[in-house]
Motif scaffolding. Structure first.
Motif, short mmCIF file in Angstrom:
data_model
loop_
_atom_site.label_atom_id
_atom_site.label_comp_id
_atom_site.label_asym_id
_atom_site.label_seq_id
_atom_site.Cartn_x
_atom_site.Cartn_y
_atom_site.Cartn_z
N LEU A 59 -1.60 -5.88 -3.92
CA LEU A 59 -0.37 -5.63 -4.64
C LEU A 59 0.10 -4.21 -4.37
CD1 LEU A 59 -1.21 -7.18 -8.14
CD2 LEU A 59 -0.34 -8.29 -6.09
N ARG A 60 1.38 -4.07 -4.11
CA ARG A 60 1.98 -2.76 -3.87
C ARG A 60 3.17 -2.56 -4.81
NH1 ARG A 60 -0.05 -0.44 0.77
NH2 ARG A 60 -1.21 -1.87 2.12
N PHE A 61 3.58 -1.31 -4.95
CA PHE A 61 4.72 -1.01 -5.80
C PHE A 61 5.65 -0.03 -5.09
CE2 PHE A 61 1.60 2.22 -6.66
CZ PHE A 61 2.29 3.38 -7.00
N LEU A 62 6.95 -0.19 -5.32
CA LEU A 62 7.97 0.67 -4.74
C LEU A 62 8.55 1.64 -5.76
CD1 LEU A 62 9.92 -1.92 -2.57
CD2 LEU A 62 8.12 -0.35 -1.85
N ARG A 63 8.43 1.29 -7.04
CA ARG A 63 8.91 2.13 -8.13
C ARG A 63 7.86 2.18 -9.22
NH1 ARG A 63 13.31 -0.35 -5.97
NH2 ARG A 63 15.18 0.93 -5.65
N HIS A 64 7.93 3.21 -10.04
CA HIS A 64 6.95 3.36 -11.11
C HIS A 64 7.61 3.99 -12.32
CE1 HIS A 64 6.92 7.19 -8.91
NE2 HIS A 64 6.56 7.77 -10.05
N PHE A 140 -1.24 8.38 -5.19
CA PHE A 140 -0.96 6.96 -4.95
C PHE A 140 -0.29 6.76 -3.59
CE2 PHE A 140 -0.84 7.57 -9.59
CZ PHE A 140 -1.82 6.67 -9.97
N ARG A 141 -0.75 7.51 -2.59
CA ARG A 141 -0.07 7.51 -1.29
C ARG A 141 -0.07 6.14 -0.62
NH1 ARG A 141 -4.78 10.21 -0.99
NH2 ARG A 141 -6.39 9.51 0.48
N ASP A 142 -1.04 5.29 -0.93
CA ASP A 142 -1.07 3.95 -0.33
C ASP A 142 -0.20 2.95 -1.09
OD1 ASP A 142 -2.58 3.70 -2.61
OD2 ASP A 142 -4.45 3.20 -1.58
N GLU A 143 0.38 3.37 -2.24
CA GLU A 143 1.26 2.54 -3.05
C GLU A 143 0.59 1.24 -3.49
OE1 GLU A 143 4.81 2.35 -0.51
OE2 GLU A 143 5.74 3.79 -1.88
N LEU A 144 -0.70 1.27 -3.67
CA LEU A 144 -1.43 0.10 -4.13
C LEU A 144 -1.51 0.09 -5.66
CD1 LEU A 144 -4.45 -0.08 -1.63
CD2 LEU A 144 -2.39 -1.51 -1.66
N VAL A 145 -1.33 -1.08 -6.25
CA VAL A 145 -1.45 -1.24 -7.69
C VAL A 145 -2.94 -1.27 -8.07
CG1 VAL A 145 -0.97 -2.76 -9.65
CG2 VAL A 145 0.73 -2.49 -7.82
N LEU A 146 -3.31 -0.48 -9.09
CA LEU A 146 -4.69 -0.46 -9.58
C LEU A 146 -4.81 -1.41 -10.76
CD1 LEU A 146 -5.43 3.38 -9.52
CD2 LEU A 146 -5.66 1.72 -7.67
#
Length: 209
Positions: A59-64, A140-146
């Motif tokens: 899972l990745r994210f583009l916004r937070h 969070f440079r890999d933009e992976l959801v934890l």
């Protein structure tokens, strides 16, 4: 100026031939433009990540979203994504409600990944002035959801993930957490249909100054 509708040209006349040629040219041009628009509208892999129900892993994210929670300090200011945060004295975490950290959230929504580092200035519990630049983008440079839920328990119908990133300033320590809402295939509590999701607060980074 009013537009008039004239009689159509006679079949086989020069005027009809000209009209037919113009219509064919317009149809050809329109068709080319339609193809170009279709090709341009296809999103790239990075732009299309997590725009709907889950289809790809990890899972990745583009916004937070972003929020602050504080303990055991005298005062603080934080500037992140052009928004300032500030506050006065706060008790130690153990002197607050035991669920206070887990209940913390993010009020600054839909921040595009990633603004410049957060600028943090605060006074610890003993009054020592401290400063730090916390680079959320690097953490969070890999933009992976934890998340902590097992993969096999997560529903493929989980909606778009815009996780909360929560910064905790606690005396001389800064912790950065992520919280992501995930739908589950089945309720965690069998008799409670509202327990079909998880949003665990996961520690991503910590430093003591």
């Amino acid at each position: 100026m009013a537009h008039r509708i004239g009689r159509p040209p006679r079949e086989g006349s020069p005027a009809q031939g000209i009209a037919t040629a113009i219509f064919a040219a317009a149809l050809t041009t329109t068709g080319c433009q339609g193809m170009a628009m279709t090709q341009d509208s296809v999103p790239t892999a990075s732009d299309s990540a997590q725009l709907g129900p889950l289809t790809e892993w990890p899972l990745r994210f583009l916004r937070h979203n972003f929020g602050i929670t504080t303990y055991a300090l005298q005062e603080y200011t934080v500037v992140y994504a052009d928004r300032p945060y500030s506050g006065g004295p706060r008790p130690a975490r153990e002197d607050v409600h035991p669920n206070s950290l887990n209940a913390s959230g993010a009020g600054h929504l839909m921040i595009r990944n990633f603004p410049p580092p957060a600028v943090v200035k605060w006074k610890s519990r003993d009054g020592t002035p401290l400063e730090a630049d916390v680079d959320i983008g690097e953490i969070f440079r890999d933009e992976l959801v934890l998340y902590e839920a097992p993969r096999e328990e997560i529903s493929d119908r989980t909606p778009m993930v815009n996780p909360d990133i929560v910064m905790e300033i606690n005396d001389r320590t800064i912790n950065v957490y992520m919280r992501a809402y995930l739908s589950l295939k089945a309720p965690r509590i069998p008799d409670n249909r509202y327990s079909n999701s998880r949003n665990d607060l996961v520690l991503a980074w910590s430093r003591t100054y």
